[in-house]
Design a protein around this motif. Structure first.
Motif, PDB file in Angstrom:
ATOM      1  N   VAL A   1      19.243  20.293  23.952  1.00 56.55           N
ATOM      2  CA  VAL A   1      20.046  19.106  24.162  1.00 56.55           C
ATOM      3  C   VAL A   1      19.069  17.840  24.101  1.00 56.55           C
ATOM      4  O   VAL A   1      17.742  17.857  24.626  1.00 56.55           O
ATOM      5  CB  VAL A   1      20.376  18.950  25.905  1.00 56.55           C
TER       6      VAL A   1
ATOM      7  N   TYR B   1      19.250  13.307  24.482  1.00 56.14           N
ATOM      8  CA  TYR B   1      20.210  12.258  24.813  1.00 56.14           C
ATOM      9  C   TYR B   1      19.391  10.941  24.415  1.00 56.14           C
ATOM     10  O   TYR B   1      18.263  10.940  24.146  1.00 56.14           O
ATOM     11  CB  TYR B   1      20.621  12.579  26.317  1.00 56.14           C
TER      12      TYR B   1
ATOM     13  N   THR C   1      23.350  15.616  21.321  1.00 55.77           N
ATOM     14  CA  THR C   1      23.559  17.058  20.856  1.00 55.77           C
ATOM     15  C   THR C   1      24.998  17.215  21.576  1.00 55.77           C
ATOM     16  O   THR C   1      25.388  16.369  22.457  1.00 55.77           O
ATOM     17  CB  THR C   1      22.560  17.924  21.357  1.00 55.77           C
ATOM     18  N   ASN C   2      25.526  18.244  21.278  1.00 59.35           N
ATOM     19  CA  ASN C   2      26.844  18.659  21.702  1.00 59.35           C
ATOM     20  C   ASN C   2      26.877  19.061  23.271  1.00 59.35           C
ATOM     21  O   ASN C   2      26.204  19.717  23.484  1.00 59.35           O
ATOM     22  CB  ASN C   2      27.264  19.997  21.094  1.00 59.35           C
ATOM     23  N   GLU C   3      28.163  18.567  23.595  1.00 61.13           N
ATOM     24  CA  GLU C   3      28.496  19.012  25.145  1.00 61.13           C
ATOM     25  C   GLU C   3      28.275  20.480  25.626  1.00 61.13           C
ATOM     26  O   GLU C   3      28.292  20.596  26.814  1.00 61.13           O
ATOM     27  CB  GLU C   3      29.511  18.059  25.769  1.00 61.13           C
ATOM     28  N   ASP C   4      28.589  21.187  24.686  1.00 55.30           N
ATOM     29  CA  ASP C   4      28.862  22.759  24.832  1.00 55.30           C
ATOM     30  C   ASP C   4      27.433  23.341  25.305  1.00 55.30           C
ATOM     31  O   ASP C   4      27.224  24.340  25.820  1.00 55.30           O
ATOM     32  CB  ASP C   4      29.066  23.347  23.644  1.00 55.30           C
ATOM     33  N   GLU C   5      26.382  22.431  24.682  1.00 56.19           N
ATOM     34  CA  GLU C   5      25.067  22.878  25.280  1.00 56.19           C
ATOM     35  C   GLU C   5      24.656  22.669  26.768  1.00 56.19           C
ATOM     36  O   GLU C   5      23.539  22.955  27.484  1.00 56.19           O
ATOM     37  CB  GLU C   5      23.963  22.061  24.529  1.00 56.19           C
TER      38      GLU C   5
ATOM     39  N   CYS D   1      20.418  21.735  30.649  1.00 54.11           N
ATOM     40  CA  CYS D   1      20.644  22.738  29.690  1.00 54.11           C
ATOM     41  C   CYS D   1      21.020  24.010  29.874  1.00 54.11           C
ATOM     42  O   CYS D   1      20.516  24.659  30.820  1.00 54.11           O
ATOM     43  CB  CYS D   1      19.325  22.589  28.918  1.00 54.11           C
TER      44      CYS D   1
ATOM     45  N   SER E   1      23.872   8.253  26.606  1.00 52.12           N
ATOM     46  CA  SER E   1      24.726   9.099  25.564  1.00 52.12           C
ATOM     47  C   SER E   1      24.051  10.414  25.249  1.00 52.12           C
ATOM     48  O   SER E   1      22.519  10.392  24.742  1.00 52.12           O
ATOM     49  CB  SER E   1      25.388   8.423  24.413  1.00 52.12           C
ATOM     50  N   LEU E   2      24.810  11.308  25.001  1.00 49.37           N
ATOM     51  CA  LEU E   2      24.140  12.593  24.496  1.00 49.37           C
ATOM     52  C   LEU E   2      24.020  12.521  22.901  1.00 49.37           C
ATOM     53  O   LEU E   2      24.904  12.076  22.311  1.00 49.37           O
ATOM     54  CB  LEU E   2      25.286  13.903  24.817  1.00 49.37           C
TER      55      LEU E   2
END
Ligand SMILES: [Zn+2]
Ligand SMILES: [Zn+2]
Length: 142
Positions: A22, A24, A64-68, A82, A61-62
């Protein structure tokens, strides 16, 4: 936008977790920063206290993907970790309007410095504050 301050884009800082899954970005425009000694921050970080800096949510803001993410809490107050390594990356606070960034996750150095201690009333007994920054028993009061 008027004025040079508003026209000038704030520098963006990178941050991330232990395993790098992750990342940001956040503007170098934090409004406040403190060391929180509450038991929640101690347990979430495994540290004597949590140095954190606060900023409006839209300036964070992120990358990488929020799925992480592993999210603990609801939409108005949540801790975002994470999902792989468990690092605490940021907290959404104050009815979802602000983000608190644990300063230890910043890769780039911010301009702001923690300038007071909060929740000293629940500080770990084994930790001694050795600086001269103002101390508050709970939240900072002006
Ligand atoms: Zn990670
Ligand atoms: Zn705390």
């Amino acid at each position: 936008m008027t004025g040079s301050a508003a026209a000038q884009k704030a520098r963006r800082l990178s941050g991330g977790c232990f395993c790098n899954a992750v990342r940001y970005e956040v503007e170098d425009a934090f409004i406040y920063a403190a060391n929180c000694h509450c038991s929640g921050c101690r347990r979430a970080t495994g540290s004597a206290f949590k140095p954190f800096a606060g900023i409006e949510r839209e300036k964070f803001s992120l990358v990488t993907n929020e799925d992480e993410l592993l999210i603990y809490g609801d939409d108005t107050a949540q801790d975002c970790h994470c999902a792989r390594c468990g690092s605490l990356l940021y907290s959404v606070v104050r009815d979802g309007a602000f983000v608190h960034v644990p300063m230890g996750t910043l890769i780039d150095a911010p301009t702001i410095r923690p300038n007071h201690h909060i929740f000293v009333g629940s500080k770990a007994s084994w930790f001694v504050i050795t600086d001269d920054l103002p101390q508050y028993q709970e939240h900072a009061v002006e």
